[in-house]
Design an enzyme around this catalytic site. Structure first.
Site, short mmCIF file in Angstrom:
data_model
loop_
_atom_site.label_atom_id
_atom_site.label_comp_id
_atom_site.label_asym_id
_atom_site.label_seq_id
_atom_site.Cartn_x
_atom_site.Cartn_y
_atom_site.Cartn_z
N LYS A 107 0.84 -1.21 0.00
CA LYS A 107 0.00 0.00 0.00
C LYS A 107 0.87 1.26 0.00
O LYS A 107 0.55 2.26 -0.65
CB LYS A 107 -0.92 -0.03 1.22
CG LYS A 107 -1.72 1.22 1.48
CD LYS A 107 -2.83 1.46 0.45
CE LYS A 107 -3.40 2.86 0.63
NZ LYS A 107 -4.71 3.05 0.13
N LYS B 118 -0.63 11.19 6.04
CA LYS B 118 -0.26 10.11 6.97
C LYS B 118 0.40 8.95 6.21
O LYS B 118 1.44 8.42 6.62
CB LYS B 118 -1.54 9.65 7.69
CG LYS B 118 -1.42 8.47 8.59
CD LYS B 118 -2.16 7.22 8.16
CE LYS B 118 -3.47 7.27 7.51
NZ LYS B 118 -3.93 6.00 6.96
P1 NAP Z 1 -12.49 8.16 8.00
O1 NAP Z 1 -13.61 8.65 7.14
O2 NAP Z 1 -11.70 9.13 8.80
O3 NAP Z 1 -13.10 7.01 8.94
C1 NAP Z 1 -12.41 6.41 9.96
C2 NAP Z 1 -13.43 5.90 10.94
O4 NAP Z 1 -12.76 5.16 11.97
C3 NAP Z 1 -14.23 7.02 11.62
O5 NAP Z 1 -15.60 6.73 11.55
C4 NAP Z 1 -13.69 6.99 13.04
O6 NAP Z 1 -14.65 7.36 14.01
C5 NAP Z 1 -13.35 5.53 13.20
N1 NAP Z 1 -12.37 5.35 14.28
C6 NAP Z 1 -11.15 5.94 14.40
N2 NAP Z 1 -10.58 5.56 15.54
C7 NAP Z 1 -11.46 4.72 16.15
C8 NAP Z 1 -11.44 4.01 17.36
N3 NAP Z 1 -10.38 4.12 18.19
N4 NAP Z 1 -12.52 3.25 17.68
C9 NAP Z 1 -13.57 3.16 16.84
N5 NAP Z 1 -13.65 3.81 15.68
C10 NAP Z 1 -12.60 4.58 15.34
O7 NAP Z 1 -11.41 7.37 7.13
P2 NAP Z 1 -11.65 6.52 5.80
O8 NAP Z 1 -11.51 7.44 4.64
O9 NAP Z 1 -12.86 5.67 5.93
O10 NAP Z 1 -10.31 5.64 5.81
C11 NAP Z 1 -10.14 4.55 6.71
C12 NAP Z 1 -8.76 3.94 6.44
O11 NAP Z 1 -8.70 3.50 5.08
C13 NAP Z 1 -7.59 4.90 6.63
O12 NAP Z 1 -6.47 4.23 7.15
C14 NAP Z 1 -7.33 5.39 5.20
O13 NAP Z 1 -5.97 5.79 5.05
C15 NAP Z 1 -7.65 4.15 4.40
N6 NAP Z 1 -8.12 4.39 3.01
C16 NAP Z 1 -9.01 5.38 2.71
C17 NAP Z 1 -9.41 5.56 1.39
C18 NAP Z 1 -10.36 6.67 0.98
O14 NAP Z 1 -10.48 6.95 -0.23
N7 NAP Z 1 -11.09 7.30 1.91
C19 NAP Z 1 -8.91 4.73 0.38
C20 NAP Z 1 -8.05 3.72 0.72
C21 NAP Z 1 -7.66 3.54 2.04
P3 NAP Z 1 -14.94 8.90 14.40
O15 NAP Z 1 -16.11 9.26 13.57
O16 NAP Z 1 -15.22 8.88 15.85
O17 NAP Z 1 -13.70 9.70 14.05
#
Ligand code: NAP
Length: 291
Positions: free
Chosen positions: A170, A238
């Protein structure tokens, strides 16, 4: 199967809904509990903690933000490690540090719990449509057991090597795509300054060798100077930190990655950290006198 799904953000909602729709029994948890409601409406059980979600589950998927978040969800006081049965598999699909991943797998292993690292590429579109590219590290038997669940979420599921190998793959993905975001921003800014019809330009280029997912799906953001999510600048930043740290450990030169990381520092400082990562275009547009 009984599946626990932790982390219902931009990516997690679509991924967990797809598992639910495929007929599995799903329990969900998110730190901001409100976000569980959309998936619970479709039949998921809400759990008060990762630990409770993991009780009785065969597979636990984590899709949270950063390394410390996965550590808390997996190893914290209310973490998966305290609820998961022996033999269960944690599939971490977040993008985090390969070194921290190996340490977590070791801690879980002491309790008889398995771990795969399975970060993804393909954005919210891929998450919602079940067409993610999934790069998996871990033991082959665990991979084979988890494969039917991974195939619900992804179109390309590749076992790339031992635990941590998925996260390194990744990091490679993020290194490559950072150059693409930057060069798409540069090329499109040149076209705008030349006064061209940019929809036609994008269509023309997408038919040839410079076609890319970024140009096809995000190029128009640079043209409109509007960057809806997507993938947050902060999260990509990040990921570049993970790539640069890994490059330091392995003694590799990553000049483009380091340059894009610096542009993103400035975007975050200017309040654009929650924009889609195509907001790299802001910097090039501004430097070129468009804004
Ligand atoms: P996001 O929208 O910021 O969602 C992350 C979720 O995890 C939020 O709902 C957050 O809750 C929850 N969370 C964080 N810490 C937690 C904990 N300690 N306990 C329970 N829930 C927790 O991020 P995302 O875009 O979905 O991405 C998630 C991961 O996939 C990341 O590592 C990102 O780098 C990767 N990714 C993202 C994409 C993309 O296009 N978005 C593509 C590939 C990979 P809260 O609402 O309380 O903050």
């Amino acid at each position: 199967m009984k599946i626990a799904f932790i982390g219902l953000g931009t990516m997690g909602v679509g991924m967990s809904l797809n598992i639910l729709k495929a007929g599995h029994e799903v329990s969900v948890h998110n730190r901001t509990r409100e976000k569980e409601k959309a998936v619970a409406k479709e039949g998921a059980r809400r759990a008060v903690s990762p630990r409770e979600a993991a009780e009785g589950a065969e597979i636990m998927v984590t899709m949270v933000s950063d390394t410390p978040d996965v550590e808390e969800v997996v190893l914290g006081t209310d973490g998966i490690i305290h609820g998961a049965p022996r033999g269960a598999i944690v599939i971490d699909m977040s993008t985090i540090s390969p070194a921290a991943t190996r340490k977590m797998a070791q801690a879980l292993g002491q309790k008889g719990i398995k771990m795969l690292d399975a970060p993804v590429s393909g954005g919210p579109e891929g998450a919602n449509n079940g067409t993610l590219a999934i790069m998996v590290g871990g033991d082959s038997d665990d991979f084979a057991k988890a494969l039917p669940i991974l195939e619900i979420m992804g179109k390309t599921v590749t076992h790339v090597g031992p635990i941590g190998a998925g996260q390194i793959t990744k990091a490679i993905n993020q290194i490559i795509i950072s150059g693409t975001y930057l060069s798409v921003a540069e090329g499109l800014t040149l076209g705008m300054k030349a006064g061209l019809d940019m929809e036609k330009v994008i269509a023309a280029i997408n038919g040839g060798a410079a076609s890319s997912w970024v140009l096809h799906n995000r190029g128009i953001n640079v043209v409109n100077n509007d960057y809806p999510l997507g993938f947050r600048v902060k999260l990509h930043h990040k990921d570049l930190g993970i790539a640069l740290q890994t490059a330091r450990e392995l003694e590799v030169t990553l000049p483009v990655t380091a340059f894009v990381e610096q542009i993103e520092n400035g975007l975050i400082a200017s309040g654009y950290g929650d924009d889609d990562v195509s907001a790299i275009g802001r910097a090039i547009r501004k430097q070129s006198g468009l804004d």
